[in-house]
Design a protein around this motif. Structure first.
Motif, PDB file in Angstrom:
ATOM      1  N   THR A 117       5.402   6.342   1.550  1.00  0.00           N
ATOM      2  CA  THR A 117       5.653   6.435   0.371  1.00  0.00           C
ATOM      3  C   THR A 117       7.189   6.196  -0.289  1.00  0.00           C
ATOM      4  O   THR A 117       7.908   5.922   0.596  1.00  0.00           O
TER       5      THR A 117
ATOM      6  N   ARG B  40       0.385  -4.655   7.874  1.00  0.00           N
ATOM      7  CA  ARG B  40       0.405  -4.954   6.707  1.00  0.00           C
ATOM      8  C   ARG B  40       1.283  -6.126   6.253  1.00  0.00           C
ATOM      9  O   ARG B  40       1.112  -7.028   5.427  1.00  0.00           O
TER      10      ARG B  40
ATOM     11  N   ASP C 181      -1.456  10.939  -0.851  1.00  0.00           N
ATOM     12  CA  ASP C 181      -2.241  11.121   0.496  1.00  0.00           C
ATOM     13  C   ASP C 181      -1.852   9.676   1.399  1.00  0.00           C
ATOM     14  O   ASP C 181      -2.069   9.644   2.646  1.00  0.00           O
ATOM     15  N   ALA C 182      -1.101   8.850   0.847  1.00  0.00           N
ATOM     16  CA  ALA C 182      -0.683   7.620   1.728  1.00  0.00           C
ATOM     17  C   ALA C 182       0.500   7.955   2.568  1.00  0.00           C
ATOM     18  O   ALA C 182       1.322   8.708   2.530  1.00  0.00           O
ATOM     19  N   ARG C 183       0.240   7.349   3.637  1.00  0.00           N
ATOM     20  CA  ARG C 183       1.099   7.628   4.695  1.00  0.00           C
ATOM     21  C   ARG C 183       2.645   6.935   4.442  1.00  0.00           C
ATOM     22  O   ARG C 183       3.537   7.484   4.703  1.00  0.00           O
TER      23      ARG C 183
ATOM     24  N   GLY D 201       0.948  -1.185  -0.129  1.00  0.00           N
ATOM     25  CA  GLY D 201       0.018   0.188   0.098  1.00  0.00           C
ATOM     26  C   GLY D 201       0.962   1.410  -0.136  1.00  0.00           C
ATOM     27  O   GLY D 201       0.224   2.455   0.371  1.00  0.00           O
ATOM     28  N   PHE D 202       2.001   1.318  -0.394  1.00  0.00           N
ATOM     29  CA  PHE D 202       2.789   2.378  -0.438  1.00  0.00           C
ATOM     30  C   PHE D 202       2.502   3.161  -1.882  1.00  0.00           C
ATOM     31  O   PHE D 202       1.740   2.533  -2.520  1.00  0.00           O
ATOM     32  N   GLU D 203       2.813   4.395  -1.955  1.00  0.00           N
ATOM     33  CA  GLU D 203       2.453   5.233  -3.095  1.00  0.00           C
ATOM     34  C   GLU D 203       3.868   5.769  -3.531  1.00  0.00           C
ATOM     35  O   GLU D 203       4.622   6.086  -2.739  1.00  0.00           O
TER      36      GLU D 203
ATOM     37  N   GLN E 145       5.940   8.632  -4.727  1.00  0.00           N
ATOM     38  CA  GLN E 145       6.222  10.357  -4.678  1.00  0.00           C
ATOM     39  C   GLN E 145       6.873  10.648  -5.682  1.00  0.00           C
ATOM     40  O   GLN E 145       8.078  10.593  -5.681  1.00  0.00           O
TER      41      GLN E 145
END
Length: 215
Positions: A77, A182, A73-75, A61-63, A65
């Motif tokens: 990155t 996670r 918005d993800a915590r 669930g990383f995004e 950057q």
């Protein structure tokens, strides 16, 4: 002589290091590679096994950057760069030197060839920031892991940048309970897959299992 576009990246890194942005707005992990030809190994695709990108983005669930001043918005990155130890040594040095000030917590560094120096040079310059090295090819292993005593690097097997990303997440999870959850959920999913395969193989028998699951 440093190329203009390389110098602009170096200047950008130093400018970002001086911004002192909050940690939750900066990338937690970086994925750097010696050449864009390493991208299939570091990200996955093109007939390769899933890579570090897949582990972070798809499983945990990383995004990604792409703008240092505009965090997703993800915590959790990550960012990606091409940084060649041999062709752009100034950029490599600047990247490693500014990594901690830019808010990074772990670097994943991949390189190929017999002189795969990016991971270990990055580890030396960025110390004490942890670096996880990825030998892109089998012939890169000795170069990546060949660090002297007192100059540590963590490394995975050739081509397994997916595991490098899991290692980076494990390091972060010691301070972030959410990320630990996670990782546990991901591992439990692997266990369930093995359990399902074992039961189906036993109950269907080998011919039935092959008919059901094999093409």
């Amino acid at each position: 002589m440093t190329a203009e576009n390389v110098q602009s990246l170096i200047d950008q890194l130093h400018e970002e290091a001086e911004m002192d942005r909050p940690n939750d707005q900066t990338p937690d992990v970086s994925i750097v590679m010696g050449s864009d030809s390493d991208l299939p190994t570091m990200a996955g695709g093109k007939g390769k096994r899933p890579g570090a990108y897949a582990a972070l983005a798809d499983e945990l669930g990383f995004e990604e950057q792409t703008d240092f001043t505009d965090a997703p918005d993800a915590r959790f990155t990550f960012e990606t760069f091409v940084v060649s130890a041999h062709r752009t040594p100034d950029l490599m040095y600047a990247y490693a030197e500014t990594a901690e000030a830019r808010g990074l917590d772990v670097i994943i560094a991949g390189a190929g060839g017999k002189s795969a120096d990016l991971p270990n040079m990055t580890a030396s310059i960025a110390y004490p920031l942890p670096v996880v090295g990825v030998p892109v090819q089998e012939k890169s292993v000795d170069s990546v892991i060949g660090m002297p005593q007192g100059a540590p690097i963590t490394a995975v097997d050739a081509g397994k940048s997916f595991n490098a990303a899991l290692t980076a997440a494990q390091i972060l999870s010691r301070q972030h309970e959410e990320l630990r959850g996670r990782l546990v959920e991901y591992h439990e999913g692997l266990q369930e897959e093995v359990g399902d395969a074992s039961r189906d193989l036993h109950e269907l028998g080998t011919p039935g299992f092959k008919d059901e699951y094999w093409e």
